[in-house]
Enzyme design. Structure first.
Site, short mmCIF file in Angstrom:
data_model
loop_
_atom_site.label_atom_id
_atom_site.label_comp_id
_atom_site.label_asym_id
_atom_site.label_seq_id
_atom_site.Cartn_x
_atom_site.Cartn_y
_atom_site.Cartn_z
N CYS A 183 0.80 -1.23 0.00
CA CYS A 183 0.00 0.00 0.00
C CYS A 183 0.83 1.28 0.00
CB CYS A 183 -0.93 0.01 1.21
SG CYS A 183 -2.12 -1.36 1.22
N HIS A 262 12.53 0.70 5.09
CA HIS A 262 12.22 -0.71 4.86
C HIS A 262 12.80 -1.53 6.02
CE1 HIS A 262 11.46 -4.47 2.92
NE2 HIS A 262 11.22 -3.93 1.74
N HIS A 345 -1.03 19.96 7.28
CA HIS A 345 -1.95 18.87 6.98
C HIS A 345 -1.24 17.52 7.04
CE1 HIS A 345 -4.53 22.11 5.55
NE2 HIS A 345 -3.54 22.50 4.77
N HIS A 349 -2.15 6.84 5.51
CA HIS A 349 -2.76 5.76 4.73
C HIS A 349 -4.00 5.20 5.42
CE1 HIS A 349 -3.54 2.10 2.64
NE2 HIS A 349 -2.99 1.33 3.55
N ASN A 382 -10.35 0.95 2.19
CA ASN A 382 -8.91 0.87 1.96
C ASN A 382 -8.68 0.69 0.46
OD1 ASN A 382 -6.21 0.22 1.71
ND2 ASN A 382 -6.18 -1.23 3.42
#
Length: 460
Positions: A183, A262, A345, A349, A382
């Site tokens: 995502c 990662h 702002h 996700h 989602n």
């Protein structure tokens, strides 16, 4: 990069022609000045976000919770325990009756064929690319770079080939189809374009973000794999980027930073979101119970890298002092910087309520700071990598995005990854411009009477 190394090597070769020490010093000083001047005054690669488009499904594709559950029951695929679990998740998901699924998923049983996935991909991407091109009178042949990301649907020919064929793009276009990136691949795709634009000047790039719902329904009994059935919905975004000077006056945003983290070297993180086969040989995406903890860990690393680039020195100093005090046992907690002093702002996700609430708590944000994320989850569900763009459109439709404002996009994805993108608004945004929220923006944020009003409007 190669040109800079060539420049330095040539400069160093000049110094070798001098035999006397004073001449050598003079030449060396000239080389240092030249190298400093090259790096200090060399033109920066500025990435402009001209505009973006988000897919708005037609109302007949809506999947109300009651219909969703009825559909699961009639399909005859699940036992009662699996049905009860999915119903429980749906009712607590924070996703409304307005969220949609493809026409092929409305079929009984759902059509999970390759042709169904292609149909869904065509429906979403063709619509948003056409909208973006027509709005800005873009000739498809003017696109220099094309990047798509879709994690689980990886057809041959690729998704970028579908777009090239449909819109008649030129033969030397640089195209990349990313899969399996989760995502957070939307930010990753922008980062890829950024790197390419460092080499290719005066370029126009198109980024496409989506996830195909049609082929990825799970039909087994594994609880961790049933969750994905309930939260993913239909959606997608097309983003038009440029590094051309002539586009600066019409661009909406300018890219400030991208930070990618990662943590896949850690096994728990790597296995937190994984497509796999259950004991009955059925394929699905398993979501670990440790997912929120893993996301929090990845976000902390990402924030440590981003903080010094965006936070005022006063906030950085408070963090350093609290860190030292903790080392000496004077305080238990390290100070959490106030990121509202760096950003106006936040776009988190919309992967689920737990993810949004986790980031809200970790960064000590207020309810209004995560309103765009909650509203996106509520209306669209989602939508994977495209959710951040629905959130940005929400802020635009609400009239909250002002020239000079900075927005922080935070994406999470399998692997496990936490990616951040910081954009600065460089134009006046007209809230009346049509986008995926225009028809019902007056009903948001949803709470109390607004929720009832929304349901009434949807039923009418």
């Amino acid at each position: 990069m190669e040109s800079s190394f060539h420049f330095i090597n040539q400069a160093l070769l000049i110094t070798q022609n001098f035999t006397s020490f004073p001449h050598f010093l003079t030449a060396s000083a000239c080389v240092l000045i030249a190298v400093f001047g090259y790096y200090f005054f060399k033109p920066r690669c500025i990435i402009y976000l001209i505009d973006f488009s988000c897919y708005q499904p037609p109302d007949f594709l809506r999947a109300p919770v009651s219909n969703f559950i009825e559909h699961l029951t009639i399909s005859g695929v699940f036992d009662q325990e699996s049905l009860d679990l999915q119903q429980k998740i749906l009712e607590r998901s924070g996703i409304s009756d307005d969220a949609s699924v493809p026409a092929t998923v409305h079929e009984i049983p759902p059509n999970a064929s390759l042709s169904a996935a292609r149909e869904e991909t065509h429906e979403i991407l063709f619509a948003i690319v056409e909208d973006l091109f027509s709005k800005h009178e873009i000739d498809p042949k003017s696109i220099d770079i094309l990047v798509s990301n879709c994690s689980l649907f990886c057809p041959s020919p690729s998704i970028t080939s579908m777009i090239i064929n449909r819109f008649g793009m030129r033969s030397n276009i640089k195209s990349f189809s990313l899969s399996g990136m989760g995502c957070s691949a939307g930010i990753l795709s922008v980062n890829l374009v950024k790197d390419l634009m460092k080499i290719h000047g005066d370029s126009l790039a198109l980024v496409l973000s989506m996830e195909a719902v049609s082929p990825n329904g799970y039909r087994g009994k594994c609880k961790s794999m049933l969750i994905a059935n309930t939260i993913f919905r239909m959606g997608g975004a097309a983003i038009l980027l440029s590094n051309r000077k002539q586009d600066s006056h019409k661009a909406k945003y300018k890219l400030q930073h991208i930070i990618r983290t990662h943590v896949g070297s850690d096994t728990e993180s790597y296995e937190s979101v994984m497509q796999q086969v259950d004991e009955e040989g059925k394929v699905g995406v398993a979501l670990s119970k440790q997912l929120v903890r893993v996301a929090s860990k990845a976000l902390k690393i990402n924030v440590v890298q981003l903080g010094p680039r965006v936070l005022p020195y006063s906030e950085q100093l408070k963090y350093i002092i609290s860190f030292i005090q903790r080392k000496w046992g004077m305080h238990k907690e390290i100070y959490t910087p106030n990121f509202k002093k760096a950003f106006e702002h936040f776009c988190i996700h919309a992967g689920g309520r737990a993810i949004i609430e986790g980031v809200e708590k970790h960064l000590k944000l207020e309810k209004e700071d995560v309103e765009a994320s909650r509203s996106t989850l509520y209306r669209y569900g989602n939508t994977s990598s495209s959710s951040l763009w629905y959130e940005l459109q929400y802020l635009e439709a609400k009239g909250r995005m002002k020239k000079g404002d900075k927005v922080w996009q935070i994406g999470f994805g399998s692997g496990f990854k936490a990616n951040s993108a910081v954009w600065k608004c460089i134009s006046e945004i007209d809230s009346r411009d049509r986008n995926a929220w225009s028809d019902r923006i007056h009903l948001y944020p949803v709470c109390g009477d607004a929720s009832s009003a929304l349901r009434t409007e949807l039923l009418s």
